[in-house]
Design a protein around this motif. Sequence first.
Motif, PDB file in Angstrom:
ATOM      1  N   MET A 105       0.829  -1.212   0.000  1.00  0.00           N
ATOM      2  CA  MET A 105       0.000   0.000   0.000  1.00  0.00           C
ATOM      3  C   MET A 105       0.860   1.256   0.000  1.00  0.00           C
ATOM      4  SD  MET A 105      -3.367  -0.205   2.364  1.00  0.00           S
ATOM      5  CE  MET A 105      -2.754  -1.359   3.583  1.00  0.00           C
ATOM      6  N   LYS A 106       0.408   2.272  -0.707  1.00  0.00           N
ATOM      7  CA  LYS A 106       1.146   3.531  -0.740  1.00  0.00           C
ATOM      8  C   LYS A 106       0.812   4.348   0.504  1.00  0.00           C
ATOM      9  CE  LYS A 106       1.817   5.479  -4.761  1.00  0.00           C
ATOM     10  NZ  LYS A 106       1.672   6.046  -6.125  1.00  0.00           N
ATOM     11  N   ARG A 107       1.755   5.167   0.912  1.00  0.00           N
ATOM     12  CA  ARG A 107       1.532   6.030   2.075  1.00  0.00           C
ATOM     13  C   ARG A 107       1.822   7.473   1.680  1.00  0.00           C
ATOM     14  NH1 ARG A 107       4.519   2.349   6.715  1.00  0.00           N
ATOM     15  NH2 ARG A 107       2.797   0.875   6.954  1.00  0.00           N
ATOM     16  N   THR A 108       1.093   8.402   2.279  1.00  0.00           N
ATOM     17  CA  THR A 108       1.368   9.813   2.000  1.00  0.00           C
ATOM     18  C   THR A 108       2.510  10.272   2.909  1.00  0.00           C
ATOM     19  OG1 THR A 108      -0.039  10.777   3.682  1.00  0.00           O
ATOM     20  CG2 THR A 108      -1.115  10.143   1.625  1.00  0.00           C
ATOM     21  N   CYS A 109       2.967  11.488   2.665  1.00  0.00           N
ATOM     22  CA  CYS A 109       4.058  12.038   3.465  1.00  0.00           C
ATOM     23  C   CYS A 109       3.621  12.332   4.905  1.00  0.00           C
ATOM     24  CB  CYS A 109       4.591  13.300   2.795  1.00  0.00           C
ATOM     25  SG  CYS A 109       3.301  14.384   2.194  1.00  0.00           S
ATOM     26  N   LEU A 110       2.331  12.129   5.209  1.00  0.00           N
ATOM     27  CA  LEU A 110       1.848  12.398   6.566  1.00  0.00           C
ATOM     28  C   LEU A 110       1.592  11.129   7.363  1.00  0.00           C
ATOM     29  CD1 LEU A 110      -0.541  15.340   5.674  1.00  0.00           C
ATOM     30  CD2 LEU A 110       1.489  15.492   7.118  1.00  0.00           C
TER      31      LEU A 110
END
Lengths: 128, 361
Positions: free
Chosen positions: B1-6
Amino acid sequence: MNPDNLRYHTDHAWVRAEGKKAIIGITDYAQGELGDIVYIEMPEKDAIVSVNQEIGELESTKTTSPTLAPVSGKIIEVNGELKDSPELINKDPYGKGWILAIEMSNTKDLDQLMDAKGYEAFIKEGEK
Amino acid sequence: MKRTCLFEPHKTLGARLIEFSGWEMPLSYSGVTDEHRTVRESAGVFDIGHMGRIEISGSGSGPLLEMLIVSNVARMSIGSAEYTLICNHSAGIIDDIIISKRDKDRYLLCVNAGNREKILIWISSIGVNFDYKIYDLTDKTGMIALQGPMSRSILEAAASRDVASIKPWHIVETEIDSASTLVSMTGYTGEIGCEIIMNSADCTRVWTALLDAGRGFGIKPCGLGARDTLRLEMGYSLHGNDIDEDTTPIEAGLEWVVDFSKDDFIGKAVMLEQKKNGAQRRLIFFELLQKGIPRKGFKIFSDGKEIGVVTSGNISPMLNKGIGIGYVLPEYAKSGLEVLVDIRGRVVPVVIVMRPFYSRK
Protein backbone atom coordinates in the motif's frame (compact mmCIF):
# COMPACT_ATOMS: atom_id res chain seq x y z
CA MET A 1 -8.70 -3.77 28.96
CA ASN A 2 -11.23 -6.58 28.59
CA PRO A 3 -12.79 -7.34 31.99
CA ASP A 4 -11.75 -10.67 33.50
CA ASN A 5 -15.23 -11.53 34.78
CA LEU A 6 -16.70 -11.78 31.29
CA ARG A 7 -16.76 -14.50 28.64
CA TYR A 8 -16.09 -13.63 25.01
CA HIS A 9 -17.50 -14.87 21.71
CA THR A 10 -15.44 -15.04 18.50
CA ASP A 11 -17.87 -12.53 16.97
CA HIS A 12 -16.72 -9.97 19.58
CA ALA A 13 -19.71 -10.17 21.90
CA TRP A 14 -19.18 -10.35 25.65
CA VAL A 15 -21.33 -12.21 28.16
CA ARG A 16 -21.75 -11.51 31.85
CA ALA A 17 -23.42 -14.50 33.48
CA GLU A 18 -25.61 -13.99 36.56
CA GLY A 19 -27.01 -17.44 37.24
CA LYS A 20 -29.09 -18.34 34.21
CA LYS A 21 -29.15 -14.76 33.01
CA ALA A 22 -26.58 -13.74 30.41
CA ILE A 23 -26.08 -10.01 29.85
CA ILE A 24 -24.63 -9.36 26.42
CA GLY A 25 -22.82 -6.52 24.69
CA ILE A 26 -20.04 -6.02 22.20
CA THR A 27 -16.41 -5.62 23.15
CA ASP A 28 -14.34 -2.46 23.22
CA TYR A 29 -12.37 -3.83 20.28
CA ALA A 30 -15.58 -4.37 18.29
CA GLN A 31 -16.94 -0.87 18.96
CA GLY A 32 -13.59 0.59 17.94
CA GLU A 33 -13.58 -1.35 14.68
CA LEU A 34 -17.15 -0.34 13.91
CA GLY A 35 -16.62 3.33 14.64
CA ASP A 36 -19.47 5.62 15.72
CA ILE A 37 -22.56 3.49 16.18
CA VAL A 38 -25.53 5.52 15.01
CA TYR A 39 -28.39 3.06 14.90
CA ILE A 40 -29.17 -0.32 16.35
CA GLU A 41 -31.80 -2.76 15.24
CA MET A 42 -32.95 -4.47 18.40
CA PRO A 43 -34.33 -7.99 18.66
CA GLU A 44 -37.82 -8.69 20.02
CA LYS A 45 -38.19 -9.48 23.67
CA ASP A 46 -39.26 -13.09 24.33
CA ALA A 47 -37.66 -14.28 21.10
CA ILE A 48 -35.99 -17.68 21.37
CA VAL A 49 -32.49 -17.63 19.92
CA SER A 50 -29.71 -20.14 19.49
CA VAL A 51 -25.95 -19.73 19.44
CA ASN A 52 -24.63 -17.77 16.43
CA GLN A 53 -28.11 -16.73 15.35
CA GLU A 54 -28.34 -13.09 14.21
CA ILE A 55 -30.05 -11.13 16.96
CA GLY A 56 -29.62 -7.57 15.83
CA GLU A 57 -27.76 -5.17 13.66
CA LEU A 58 -25.39 -2.38 14.52
CA GLU A 59 -25.03 0.45 12.04
CA SER A 60 -22.05 2.74 12.24
CA THR A 61 -20.95 5.64 10.07
CA LYS A 62 -18.62 3.08 8.51
CA THR A 63 -20.54 -0.16 8.12
CA THR A 64 -23.36 -2.49 9.14
CA SER A 65 -22.55 -5.40 11.39
CA PRO A 66 -24.84 -8.20 12.52
CA THR A 67 -24.75 -9.19 16.18
CA LEU A 68 -24.71 -12.93 16.82
CA ALA A 69 -26.10 -14.60 19.91
CA PRO A 70 -23.20 -15.94 21.99
CA VAL A 71 -25.54 -18.27 23.96
CA SER A 72 -28.91 -19.96 23.41
CA GLY A 73 -32.09 -19.07 25.26
CA LYS A 74 -34.89 -16.55 25.51
CA ILE A 75 -34.39 -12.78 25.22
CA ILE A 76 -35.68 -11.38 28.49
CA GLU A 77 -34.47 -7.78 28.33
CA VAL A 78 -33.27 -5.30 25.75
CA ASN A 79 -31.45 -2.09 26.56
CA GLY A 80 -34.06 0.52 25.62
CA GLU A 81 -31.63 3.39 26.12
CA LEU A 82 -29.75 2.37 22.99
CA LYS A 83 -32.70 3.32 20.82
CA ASP A 84 -32.06 7.02 21.37
CA SER A 85 -28.43 6.81 22.43
CA PRO A 86 -26.68 4.11 20.39
CA GLU A 87 -23.40 5.91 21.08
CA LEU A 88 -23.48 4.40 24.59
CA ILE A 89 -21.99 1.30 22.96
CA ASN A 90 -18.96 3.35 21.91
CA LYS A 91 -18.68 5.23 25.18
CA ASP A 92 -19.23 2.41 27.64
CA PRO A 93 -19.25 -0.96 25.86
CA TYR A 94 -19.04 -3.02 29.08
CA GLY A 95 -21.47 -0.88 31.09
CA LYS A 96 -24.28 1.35 29.85
CA GLY A 97 -23.75 0.03 26.32
CA TRP A 98 -25.03 -3.47 27.15
CA ILE A 99 -27.39 -4.67 24.43
CA LEU A 100 -29.65 -7.38 25.79
CA ALA A 101 -30.09 -10.17 28.30
CA ILE A 102 -30.81 -13.81 27.50
CA GLU A 103 -32.15 -16.44 29.88
CA MET A 104 -29.83 -19.26 28.98
CA SER A 105 -31.35 -22.61 28.08
CA ASN A 106 -28.04 -24.25 28.87
CA THR A 107 -25.32 -22.53 30.90
CA LYS A 108 -22.81 -24.95 29.35
CA ASP A 109 -22.84 -22.62 26.33
CA LEU A 110 -20.54 -20.44 28.43
CA ASP A 111 -17.84 -23.10 28.27
CA GLN A 112 -17.60 -22.58 24.52
CA LEU A 113 -16.66 -18.93 25.01
CA MET A 114 -13.21 -17.48 25.63
CA ASP A 115 -11.91 -15.84 28.78
CA ALA A 116 -10.33 -12.36 28.64
CA LYS A 117 -6.83 -13.70 27.98
CA GLY A 118 -8.05 -16.05 25.28
CA TYR A 119 -9.98 -13.21 23.65
CA GLU A 120 -6.99 -10.89 23.66
CA ALA A 121 -4.89 -13.59 22.01
CA PHE A 122 -7.72 -14.11 19.50
CA ILE A 123 -7.71 -10.40 18.55
CA LYS A 124 -3.92 -10.39 18.17
CA GLU A 125 -4.09 -13.45 15.94
CA GLY A 126 -6.72 -11.73 13.78
CA GLU A 127 -4.58 -8.62 13.33
CA LYS A 128 -1.58 -10.53 11.95
CA MET B 1 0.00 0.00 0.00
CA LYS B 2 1.15 3.53 -0.74
CA ARG B 3 1.53 6.03 2.07
CA THR B 4 1.37 9.81 2.00
CA CYS B 5 4.06 12.04 3.47
CA LEU B 6 1.85 12.40 6.57
CA PHE B 7 1.81 8.74 7.54
CA GLU B 8 3.99 9.22 10.62
CA PRO B 9 1.88 12.07 12.09
CA HIS B 10 -1.23 9.92 11.58
CA LYS B 11 0.28 7.11 13.61
CA THR B 12 1.34 9.53 16.35
CA LEU B 13 -2.18 10.99 16.46
CA GLY B 14 -3.63 7.49 16.85
CA ALA B 15 -5.53 7.44 13.57
CA ARG B 16 -7.52 4.38 12.59
CA LEU B 17 -6.15 3.49 9.16
CA ILE B 18 -7.83 1.90 6.15
CA GLU B 19 -6.95 1.00 2.60
CA PHE B 20 -8.43 3.43 0.08
CA SER B 21 -7.66 3.20 -3.66
CA GLY B 22 -4.33 1.55 -2.90
CA TRP B 23 -3.36 4.04 -0.19
CA GLU B 24 -3.13 3.51 3.56
CA MET B 25 -5.15 6.48 4.82
CA PRO B 26 -6.68 7.70 8.10
CA LEU B 27 -10.34 6.73 8.42
CA SER B 28 -10.79 8.67 11.66
CA TYR B 29 -9.02 9.99 14.73
CA SER B 30 -11.57 11.05 17.36
CA GLY B 31 -14.54 9.42 15.57
CA VAL B 32 -16.41 10.19 12.36
CA THR B 33 -19.33 12.02 13.99
CA ASP B 34 -17.09 14.16 16.20
CA GLU B 35 -14.85 15.08 13.26
CA HIS B 36 -17.88 15.81 11.08
CA ARG B 37 -19.38 18.23 13.63
CA THR B 38 -15.99 19.84 14.18
CA VAL B 39 -15.76 20.71 10.47
CA ARG B 40 -19.31 22.11 10.49
CA GLU B 41 -18.69 24.14 13.66
CA SER B 42 -15.00 25.12 13.65
CA ALA B 43 -12.39 23.51 11.41
CA GLY B 44 -10.75 20.26 10.45
CA VAL B 45 -7.60 19.24 8.59
CA PHE B 46 -7.56 16.25 6.26
CA ASP B 47 -4.67 14.48 4.60
CA ILE B 48 -5.76 14.22 0.97
CA GLY B 49 -2.31 13.40 -0.38
CA HIS B 50 -3.74 10.34 -2.11
CA MET B 51 -5.53 12.58 -4.64
CA GLY B 52 -3.73 12.82 -7.97
CA ARG B 53 -2.03 16.10 -8.92
CA ILE B 54 -1.20 16.45 -12.60
CA GLU B 55 0.24 19.51 -14.30
CA ILE B 56 -0.36 20.08 -18.00
CA SER B 57 1.48 22.86 -19.81
CA GLY B 58 2.55 24.04 -23.25
CA SER B 59 0.94 25.86 -26.15
CA GLY B 60 -1.38 22.92 -26.86
CA SER B 61 -2.50 22.46 -23.25
CA GLY B 62 -5.55 24.72 -23.53
CA PRO B 63 -6.91 23.13 -26.74
CA LEU B 64 -6.18 19.63 -25.40
CA LEU B 65 -8.06 20.32 -22.17
CA GLU B 66 -10.91 21.86 -24.13
CA MET B 67 -11.42 18.45 -25.77
CA LEU B 68 -10.80 16.55 -22.56
CA ILE B 69 -13.14 18.28 -20.09
CA VAL B 70 -16.78 19.32 -20.36
CA SER B 71 -16.47 22.89 -19.06
CA ASN B 72 -14.98 25.91 -20.77
CA VAL B 73 -11.20 26.16 -20.42
CA ALA B 74 -10.79 29.23 -22.64
CA ARG B 75 -12.98 31.28 -20.30
CA MET B 76 -10.91 30.48 -17.22
CA SER B 77 -8.86 33.35 -15.82
CA ILE B 78 -5.37 32.85 -14.43
CA GLY B 79 -5.60 31.89 -10.78
CA SER B 80 -9.10 30.45 -10.99
CA ALA B 81 -10.25 26.90 -10.24
CA GLU B 82 -13.31 24.94 -11.35
CA TYR B 83 -15.11 21.67 -10.73
CA THR B 84 -15.39 19.75 -13.98
CA LEU B 85 -15.65 16.30 -15.57
CA ILE B 86 -13.57 14.15 -17.87
CA CYS B 87 -15.88 11.94 -19.95
CA ASN B 88 -15.35 9.16 -22.49
CA HIS B 89 -16.81 9.04 -26.00
CA SER B 90 -20.06 7.55 -24.66
CA ALA B 91 -20.30 10.48 -22.19
CA GLY B 92 -19.47 8.15 -19.29
CA ILE B 93 -17.71 10.00 -16.48
CA ILE B 94 -14.05 8.92 -16.29
CA ASP B 95 -13.51 11.24 -13.34
CA ASP B 96 -14.68 14.41 -11.67
CA ILE B 97 -11.80 16.79 -11.06
CA ILE B 98 -10.78 20.29 -10.04
CA ILE B 99 -8.93 22.18 -12.76
CA SER B 100 -6.91 25.28 -11.91
CA LYS B 101 -5.41 27.72 -14.37
CA ARG B 102 -2.00 28.48 -12.93
CA ASP B 103 -0.74 30.60 -15.79
CA LYS B 104 -1.22 31.09 -19.52
CA ASP B 105 -0.75 27.56 -20.93
CA ARG B 106 -0.31 25.97 -17.52
CA TYR B 107 -3.01 23.98 -15.70
CA LEU B 108 -3.26 21.83 -12.61
CA LEU B 109 -5.66 18.91 -12.45
CA CYS B 110 -6.63 17.41 -9.12
CA VAL B 111 -8.08 13.96 -9.76
CA ASN B 112 -9.40 11.07 -7.67
CA ALA B 113 -6.72 8.69 -6.34
CA GLY B 114 -8.19 5.61 -7.97
CA ASN B 115 -8.45 7.28 -11.39
CA ARG B 116 -5.00 8.83 -11.72
CA GLU B 117 -3.35 6.08 -13.77
CA LYS B 118 -6.40 5.78 -16.00
CA ILE B 119 -6.43 9.53 -16.64
CA LEU B 120 -2.72 9.66 -17.49
CA ILE B 121 -3.29 6.94 -20.10
CA TRP B 122 -6.45 8.65 -21.39
CA ILE B 123 -4.68 11.99 -21.79
CA SER B 124 -1.76 10.39 -23.65
CA SER B 125 -4.19 8.74 -26.07
CA ILE B 126 -6.22 11.92 -26.68
CA GLY B 127 -3.19 14.20 -26.69
CA VAL B 128 -1.34 12.67 -29.66
CA ASN B 129 -1.82 15.71 -31.90
CA PHE B 130 -1.38 18.39 -29.25
CA ASP B 131 1.82 20.16 -28.20
CA TYR B 132 1.83 19.78 -24.43
CA LYS B 133 3.85 18.53 -21.49
CA ILE B 134 2.41 16.49 -18.65
CA TYR B 135 3.91 16.19 -15.21
CA ASP B 136 2.54 13.96 -12.45
CA LEU B 137 3.29 15.79 -9.19
CA THR B 138 1.51 13.30 -6.95
CA ASP B 139 4.51 11.44 -5.53
CA LYS B 140 6.64 14.56 -5.05
CA THR B 141 4.01 16.56 -3.22
CA GLY B 142 1.43 16.26 -0.49
CA MET B 143 -2.03 17.77 -0.11
CA ILE B 144 -3.94 18.90 2.95
CA ALA B 145 -7.53 20.14 3.13
CA LEU B 146 -8.38 22.76 5.75
CA GLN B 147 -12.15 23.07 6.00
CA GLY B 148 -14.72 24.72 8.24
CA PRO B 149 -16.05 28.15 9.26
CA MET B 150 -12.83 28.89 11.20
CA SER B 151 -10.54 27.77 8.36
CA ARG B 152 -10.04 31.33 7.07
CA SER B 153 -8.82 32.61 10.40
CA ILE B 154 -6.53 29.64 10.79
CA LEU B 155 -5.09 30.09 7.30
CA GLU B 156 -4.60 33.79 7.95
CA ALA B 157 -2.70 32.99 11.13
CA ALA B 158 -0.53 30.37 9.43
CA ALA B 159 0.16 31.94 6.01
CA SER B 160 2.86 34.48 5.25
CA ARG B 161 0.78 36.56 2.85
CA ASP B 162 -2.61 38.16 3.15
CA VAL B 163 -5.13 35.47 2.29
CA ALA B 164 -8.25 37.23 3.55
CA SER B 165 -9.04 38.68 0.13
CA ILE B 166 -8.76 35.43 -1.82
CA LYS B 167 -12.11 34.43 -3.21
CA PRO B 168 -13.52 30.91 -3.29
CA TRP B 169 -12.45 28.96 -6.39
CA HIS B 170 -9.13 30.75 -6.63
CA ILE B 171 -5.58 29.53 -6.17
CA VAL B 172 -2.52 31.40 -4.84
CA GLU B 173 1.02 30.76 -3.69
CA THR B 174 1.96 31.49 -0.11
CA GLU B 175 4.32 30.27 2.56
CA ILE B 176 3.24 28.36 5.65
CA ASP B 177 5.95 28.03 8.29
CA SER B 178 8.49 29.01 5.59
CA ALA B 179 7.38 26.18 3.32
CA SER B 180 6.25 27.12 -0.21
CA THR B 181 2.64 26.12 -0.71
CA LEU B 182 -0.09 26.39 -3.28
CA VAL B 183 -3.41 27.25 -1.67
CA SER B 184 -6.63 26.58 -3.54
CA MET B 185 -9.90 27.89 -2.10
CA THR B 186 -11.75 24.67 -2.82
CA GLY B 187 -13.04 21.67 -0.90
CA TYR B 188 -15.38 18.72 -0.61
CA THR B 189 -17.25 19.45 2.62
CA GLY B 190 -19.62 22.31 1.78
CA GLU B 191 -17.83 24.56 4.25
CA ILE B 192 -15.50 27.37 3.28
CA GLY B 193 -11.94 26.18 3.22
CA CYS B 194 -8.90 25.46 1.16
CA GLU B 195 -6.73 22.69 -0.17
CA ILE B 196 -2.98 23.10 0.19
CA ILE B 197 -0.27 21.51 -1.93
CA MET B 198 3.38 21.43 -0.86
CA ASN B 199 6.53 19.40 -1.44
CA SER B 200 6.53 16.04 0.31
CA ALA B 201 9.42 17.12 2.53
CA ASP B 202 7.34 20.03 3.89
CA CYS B 203 4.11 18.12 4.57
CA THR B 204 4.59 17.47 8.26
CA ARG B 205 5.68 21.06 8.82
CA VAL B 206 2.59 22.51 7.18
CA TRP B 207 0.30 19.98 8.89
CA THR B 208 1.77 20.87 12.28
CA ALA B 209 1.63 24.61 11.57
CA LEU B 210 -2.08 24.37 10.72
CA LEU B 211 -2.87 22.33 13.82
CA ASP B 212 -0.91 24.82 15.96
CA ALA B 213 -2.57 27.85 14.36
CA GLY B 214 -5.97 26.20 14.78
CA ARG B 215 -5.63 25.10 18.38
CA GLY B 216 -7.52 28.10 19.78
CA PHE B 217 -10.25 27.56 17.19
CA GLY B 218 -10.87 23.94 18.11
CA ILE B 219 -9.28 22.43 15.01
CA LYS B 220 -9.11 18.63 14.77
CA PRO B 221 -7.49 16.19 12.36
CA CYS B 222 -10.20 14.44 10.32
CA GLY B 223 -10.20 11.25 8.27
CA LEU B 224 -11.83 9.87 5.17
CA GLY B 225 -14.89 8.78 7.19
CA ALA B 226 -15.88 12.37 7.96
CA ARG B 227 -14.85 13.45 4.46
CA ASP B 228 -17.43 11.00 3.14
CA THR B 229 -20.30 11.97 5.48
CA LEU B 230 -19.57 15.69 4.90
CA ARG B 231 -19.70 15.38 1.12
CA LEU B 232 -22.79 13.18 1.32
CA GLU B 233 -24.61 15.75 3.47
CA MET B 234 -23.96 18.29 0.68
CA GLY B 235 -25.07 15.87 -2.04
CA TYR B 236 -21.66 15.87 -3.72
CA SER B 237 -21.11 12.84 -5.92
CA LEU B 238 -18.36 10.37 -5.15
CA HIS B 239 -16.72 8.84 -8.22
CA GLY B 240 -16.94 5.07 -8.01
CA ASN B 241 -20.24 5.30 -6.11
CA ASP B 242 -22.59 7.91 -7.55
CA ILE B 243 -20.85 8.51 -10.84
CA ASP B 244 -18.63 6.29 -12.98
CA GLU B 245 -17.89 5.45 -16.60
CA ASP B 246 -21.39 4.03 -17.01
CA THR B 247 -23.15 7.22 -15.89
CA THR B 248 -23.36 10.45 -17.86
CA PRO B 249 -23.42 14.06 -16.58
CA ILE B 250 -27.08 14.27 -17.68
CA GLU B 251 -28.08 11.22 -15.65
CA ALA B 252 -26.00 12.38 -12.69
CA GLY B 253 -27.56 15.86 -12.49
CA LEU B 254 -24.23 17.42 -13.46
CA GLU B 255 -25.46 19.10 -16.62
CA TRP B 256 -24.66 22.48 -15.03
CA VAL B 257 -20.97 21.66 -15.33
CA VAL B 258 -21.20 21.08 -19.08
CA ASP B 259 -20.71 23.96 -21.51
CA PHE B 260 -22.67 22.95 -24.60
CA SER B 261 -21.64 26.16 -26.37
CA LYS B 262 -18.13 24.77 -26.83
CA ASP B 263 -17.33 23.67 -30.37
CA ASP B 264 -16.53 20.13 -29.47
CA PHE B 265 -15.44 18.00 -26.54
CA ILE B 266 -15.38 14.29 -25.86
CA GLY B 267 -18.85 12.92 -25.11
CA LYS B 268 -20.73 16.00 -26.38
CA ALA B 269 -22.80 14.13 -28.99
CA VAL B 270 -24.15 11.58 -26.52
CA MET B 271 -24.86 14.28 -23.94
CA LEU B 272 -26.79 16.34 -26.49
CA GLU B 273 -28.78 13.29 -27.49
CA GLN B 274 -29.68 12.55 -23.83
CA LYS B 275 -30.52 16.19 -23.23
CA LYS B 276 -32.92 16.08 -26.15
CA ASN B 277 -34.48 12.64 -25.72
CA GLY B 278 -34.10 12.18 -22.00
CA ALA B 279 -31.88 9.87 -19.96
CA GLN B 280 -32.76 6.33 -18.90
CA ARG B 281 -32.30 7.19 -15.24
CA ARG B 282 -31.75 10.16 -12.99
CA LEU B 283 -29.77 10.74 -9.86
CA ILE B 284 -31.83 11.54 -6.77
CA PHE B 285 -31.19 12.58 -3.19
CA PHE B 286 -33.43 11.11 -0.52
CA GLU B 287 -34.07 11.23 3.22
CA LEU B 288 -35.40 8.36 5.27
CA LEU B 289 -38.76 8.88 6.93
CA GLN B 290 -37.99 6.16 9.50
CA LYS B 291 -34.89 5.05 11.36
CA GLY B 292 -32.31 3.15 9.37
CA ILE B 293 -29.36 3.68 7.11
CA PRO B 294 -29.41 3.16 3.35
CA ARG B 295 -26.28 1.61 1.86
CA LYS B 296 -24.82 1.29 -1.62
CA GLY B 297 -26.58 -1.43 -3.62
CA PHE B 298 -29.92 -1.34 -1.78
CA LYS B 299 -32.88 -1.39 -4.16
CA ILE B 300 -35.43 1.39 -4.56
CA PHE B 301 -39.10 0.53 -5.14
CA SER B 302 -42.34 2.26 -6.00
CA ASP B 303 -45.75 1.09 -7.17
CA GLY B 304 -44.65 -2.47 -6.38
CA LYS B 305 -41.75 -2.45 -8.83
CA GLU B 306 -38.04 -1.93 -8.67
CA ILE B 307 -37.26 1.59 -9.92
CA GLY B 308 -33.61 2.07 -8.98
CA VAL B 309 -30.66 1.57 -6.70
CA VAL B 310 -28.85 3.38 -3.87
CA THR B 311 -25.30 4.49 -4.73
CA SER B 312 -24.30 6.20 -1.44
CA GLY B 313 -25.90 6.30 1.97
CA ASN B 314 -25.16 6.96 5.59
CA ILE B 315 -26.53 8.83 8.55
CA SER B 316 -26.40 12.62 8.40
CA PRO B 317 -24.63 13.61 11.61
CA MET B 318 -26.22 17.08 11.49
CA LEU B 319 -29.79 15.96 10.74
CA ASN B 320 -29.48 12.67 12.60
CA LYS B 321 -31.34 10.74 9.94
CA GLY B 322 -30.51 8.38 7.13
CA ILE B 323 -29.75 10.08 3.81
CA GLY B 324 -28.77 8.72 0.45
CA ILE B 325 -28.04 9.19 -3.23
CA GLY B 326 -29.26 6.83 -5.93
CA TYR B 327 -30.59 6.44 -9.43
CA VAL B 328 -34.23 5.92 -10.38
CA LEU B 329 -36.23 5.77 -13.60
CA PRO B 330 -36.61 9.38 -14.79
CA GLU B 331 -40.36 9.55 -14.15
CA TYR B 332 -39.71 9.03 -10.41
CA ALA B 333 -37.01 11.69 -10.07
CA LYS B 334 -39.30 14.29 -8.52
CA SER B 335 -38.60 16.28 -5.41
CA GLY B 336 -41.20 15.55 -2.74
CA LEU B 337 -42.10 12.11 -4.07
CA GLU B 338 -42.12 9.24 -1.58
CA VAL B 339 -40.57 5.94 -2.63
CA LEU B 340 -39.28 2.88 -0.74
CA VAL B 341 -35.82 1.53 0.00
CA ASP B 342 -35.28 -2.11 0.88
CA ILE B 343 -32.96 -2.19 3.89
CA ARG B 344 -32.10 -5.90 4.11
CA GLY B 345 -35.73 -6.97 3.92
CA ARG B 346 -37.19 -4.02 5.81
CA VAL B 347 -38.94 -1.67 3.42
CA VAL B 348 -38.47 1.92 4.56
CA PRO B 349 -40.24 4.97 3.08
CA VAL B 350 -37.97 7.76 1.85
CA VAL B 351 -38.71 11.18 0.39
CA ILE B 352 -36.87 12.59 -2.60
CA VAL B 353 -35.32 15.98 -1.81
CA MET B 354 -33.11 18.61 -3.39
CA ARG B 355 -29.48 18.84 -2.37
CA PRO B 356 -27.90 19.87 -0.07
CA PHE B 357 -29.38 17.79 2.72
CA TYR B 358 -27.90 20.17 5.24
CA SER B 359 -27.31 23.91 5.13
CA ARG B 360 -26.53 26.29 7.94
CA LYS B 361 -29.55 28.24 9.12
